[in-house]
Design a protein around this motif. Structure first.
Motif, PDB file in Angstrom:
ATOM      1  N   LEU A  34     -26.584 -82.217 -17.067  1.00  0.00           N
ATOM      2  CA  LEU A  34     -26.641 -80.800 -16.721  1.00  0.00           C
ATOM      3  C   LEU A  34     -27.960 -80.203 -17.190  1.00  0.00           C
ATOM      4  CD1 LEU A  34     -23.647 -81.528 -18.301  1.00  0.00           C
ATOM      5  CD2 LEU A  34     -23.065 -79.482 -17.002  1.00  0.00           C
ATOM      6  N   TYR A  36     -29.548 -76.421 -18.243  1.00  0.00           N
ATOM      7  CA  TYR A  36     -29.289 -75.042 -18.595  1.00  0.00           C
ATOM      8  C   TYR A  36     -30.624 -74.329 -18.739  1.00  0.00           C
ATOM      9  CZ  TYR A  36     -24.400 -76.050 -19.911  1.00  0.00           C
ATOM     10  OH  TYR A  36     -23.070 -76.395 -19.909  1.00  0.00           O
ATOM     11  N   LYS A  38     -32.419 -70.855 -20.502  1.00  0.00           N
ATOM     12  CA  LYS A  38     -32.159 -69.892 -21.578  1.00  0.00           C
ATOM     13  C   LYS A  38     -33.305 -68.902 -21.693  1.00  0.00           C
ATOM     14  CE  LYS A  38     -31.071 -69.499 -26.491  1.00  0.00           C
ATOM     15  NZ  LYS A  38     -31.944 -68.325 -26.640  1.00  0.00           N
ATOM     16  N   PRO A  44     -27.526 -70.029 -23.345  1.00  0.00           N
ATOM     17  CA  PRO A  44     -27.899 -70.848 -22.188  1.00  0.00           C
ATOM     18  C   PRO A  44     -27.004 -70.542 -20.991  1.00  0.00           C
ATOM     19  CG  PRO A  44     -27.705 -72.187 -24.182  1.00  0.00           C
ATOM     20  CD  PRO A  44     -27.137 -70.857 -24.510  1.00  0.00           C
ATOM     21  N   PHE A  89     -32.878 -76.569 -21.017  1.00  0.00           N
ATOM     22  CA  PHE A  89     -32.227 -77.621 -21.804  1.00  0.00           C
ATOM     23  C   PHE A  89     -31.570 -78.630 -20.876  1.00  0.00           C
ATOM     24  CE2 PHE A  89     -32.696 -76.100 -26.056  1.00  0.00           C
ATOM     25  CZ  PHE A  89     -32.692 -74.723 -25.985  1.00  0.00           C
ATOM     26  N   SER A  93     -22.780 -85.143 -20.690  1.00  0.00           N
ATOM     27  CA  SER A  93     -21.383 -85.086 -21.111  1.00  0.00           C
ATOM     28  C   SER A  93     -20.614 -86.264 -20.549  1.00  0.00           C
ATOM     29  CB  SER A  93     -20.737 -83.772 -20.658  1.00  0.00           C
ATOM     30  OG  SER A  93     -20.640 -83.717 -19.256  1.00  0.00           O
ATOM     31  N   SER A 102     -20.880 -81.344 -24.798  1.00  0.00           N
ATOM     32  CA  SER A 102     -22.219 -81.699 -24.337  1.00  0.00           C
ATOM     33  C   SER A 102     -23.162 -82.037 -25.469  1.00  0.00           C
ATOM     34  CB  SER A 102     -22.804 -80.544 -23.519  1.00  0.00           C
ATOM     35  OG  SER A 102     -22.081 -80.375 -22.314  1.00  0.00           O
ATOM     36  N   PHE A 104     -27.178 -82.029 -26.189  1.00  0.00           N
ATOM     37  CA  PHE A 104     -28.347 -81.340 -25.658  1.00  0.00           C
ATOM     38  C   PHE A 104     -29.656 -81.940 -26.152  1.00  0.00           C
ATOM     39  CE2 PHE A 104     -26.826 -77.380 -23.649  1.00  0.00           C
ATOM     40  CZ  PHE A 104     -25.503 -77.410 -24.030  1.00  0.00           C
ATOM     41  N   GLY A 105     -30.682 -81.826 -25.307  1.00  0.00           N
ATOM     42  CA  GLY A 105     -32.049 -82.072 -25.757  1.00  0.00           C
ATOM     43  C   GLY A 105     -32.579 -80.832 -26.459  1.00  0.00           C
ATOM     44  N   ASP A 106     -33.815 -80.913 -26.928  1.00  0.00           N
ATOM     45  CA  ASP A 106     -34.395 -79.813 -27.696  1.00  0.00           C
ATOM     46  C   ASP A 106     -35.075 -78.757 -26.828  1.00  0.00           C
ATOM     47  OD1 ASP A 106     -35.329 -81.821 -30.587  1.00  0.00           O
ATOM     48  OD2 ASP A 106     -33.494 -80.717 -30.109  1.00  0.00           O
TER      49      ASP A 106
ATOM     50  N   TYR B  35     -21.278 -74.318 -31.127  1.00  0.00           N
ATOM     51  CA  TYR B  35     -22.503 -75.090 -31.305  1.00  0.00           C
ATOM     52  C   TYR B  35     -23.379 -74.394 -32.343  1.00  0.00           C
ATOM     53  CZ  TYR B  35     -21.540 -77.511 -26.848  1.00  0.00           C
ATOM     54  OH  TYR B  35     -20.987 -78.257 -25.838  1.00  0.00           O
ATOM     55  N   GLN B  41     -34.738 -76.286 -31.718  1.00  0.00           N
ATOM     56  CA  GLN B  41     -33.913 -77.423 -31.327  1.00  0.00           C
ATOM     57  C   GLN B  41     -32.861 -76.994 -30.308  1.00  0.00           C
ATOM     58  OE1 GLN B  41     -32.332 -79.537 -34.709  1.00  0.00           O
ATOM     59  NE2 GLN B  41     -34.266 -79.463 -35.816  1.00  0.00           N
ATOM     60  N   GLY B  42     -32.209 -77.990 -29.728  1.00  0.00           N
ATOM     61  CA  GLY B  42     -31.131 -77.692 -28.806  1.00  0.00           C
ATOM     62  C   GLY B  42     -29.825 -77.447 -29.543  1.00  0.00           C
ATOM     63  N   PRO B  43     -28.844 -76.879 -28.865  1.00  0.00           N
ATOM     64  CA  PRO B  43     -27.531 -76.670 -29.484  1.00  0.00           C
ATOM     65  C   PRO B  43     -26.917 -78.004 -29.915  1.00  0.00           C
ATOM     66  CG  PRO B  43     -27.719 -75.427 -27.434  1.00  0.00           C
ATOM     67  CD  PRO B  43     -28.899 -76.349 -27.497  1.00  0.00           C
TER      68      PRO B  43
END
Lengths: 114, 116
Positions: A34, A36, A38, A44, A89, A93, A102, A104-106, B35, B41-43
């Protein structure tokens, strides 16, 4: 060990051109990927997803490509608009695990210049 | 239709203080997630509820973190004896369980916690 990685912290493109955001993952058990978007001071917002059995999904200006052999996906935005400027992002999942919990990447900060 | 709401939006706590963060999910959403998002950084997943049942709390960083959703709607994340490393944005998300894997989750705006 980060299972979802976005190696480019930022990307800048000109309005009207293509934006390509990249994401790599390590866990071959993921069922969905996925993207997202933000904006500052907001949570997000879901943008687009792709099943692991597909290699492409398109929704308007947004297309996600999945290369399972390379464990790589990308989000293409064509044409890019200034309103697309945000943090993007990538997330992954598993379908039968906790309703889409999920990973997530950074994030990659996209700036679209007028 | 209202989206996911969270309160407070900002919280400043002294180290050692207890805090409680509230999440109001979208009405009818069975699944609720918390989260933690550190700066840059990401969640990162903390915990998951299906209605009132907490089915996964594997992401809670320590026993100082506690979450509940007693009636299957509103959820509270409590952090006891806050530490500076707890400073982060805490995001709540809800979803329709069957679709969440492919349709994503609906996120609230987050609570920004700063521990001094």
């Amino acid at each position: 060990d980060q299972q979802v990685k976005q190696n480019s912290p930022s990307l800048s493109v000109q309005e009207g051109r293509i934006s390509i955001l990249n994401c790599d993952y390590t866990n071959s058990m993921f069922d969905y990927f996925l993207w997202y978007k933000k904006y500052p001071a907001e949570g997000p917002t879901f943008l687009i997803s792709i099943s692991s059995i597909k290699d492409k999904n398109e929704d308007g200006r947004f297309t996600v490509f999945l290369n399972k052999s390379a464990k790589h996906l990308s989000l293409h935005i064509v044409p890019s608009q200034p309103g697309d400027s945000a943090v993007y992002f990538c997330a992954a999942s598993r379908a039968n695990t906790n309703a889409g919990k999920s990973t997530f990447g950074d994030g990659t900060t996209l700036t679209v210049k007028p | 239709g209202a989206g996911v709401s969270q309160s407070p939006r900002y919280k400043v706590a002294k180290r050692g203080q207890d805090v409680a963060l509230r999440c109001d999910p979208i009405s009818g959403h069975v699944s609720l997630f918390w989260y933690q998002q550190a700066l840059g950084q990401g969640p990162e997943f903390l915990t998951y509820f299906q209605n009132e049942a907490q089915l996964d709390k594997s992401g809670l960083p320590s026993d100082r973190f506690f979450a509940e959703r007693p009636e299957g709607s509103v959820s509270t994340l409590k952090i006891q004896r806050t530490q500076q490393e707890d400073s982060a944005v805490y995001l709540c998300a809800s979803s329709l369980e069957l679709l969440a894997g492919s349709q994503g989750q609906y996120f609230g705006p987050g609570t920004r916690l700063l521990v001094l």
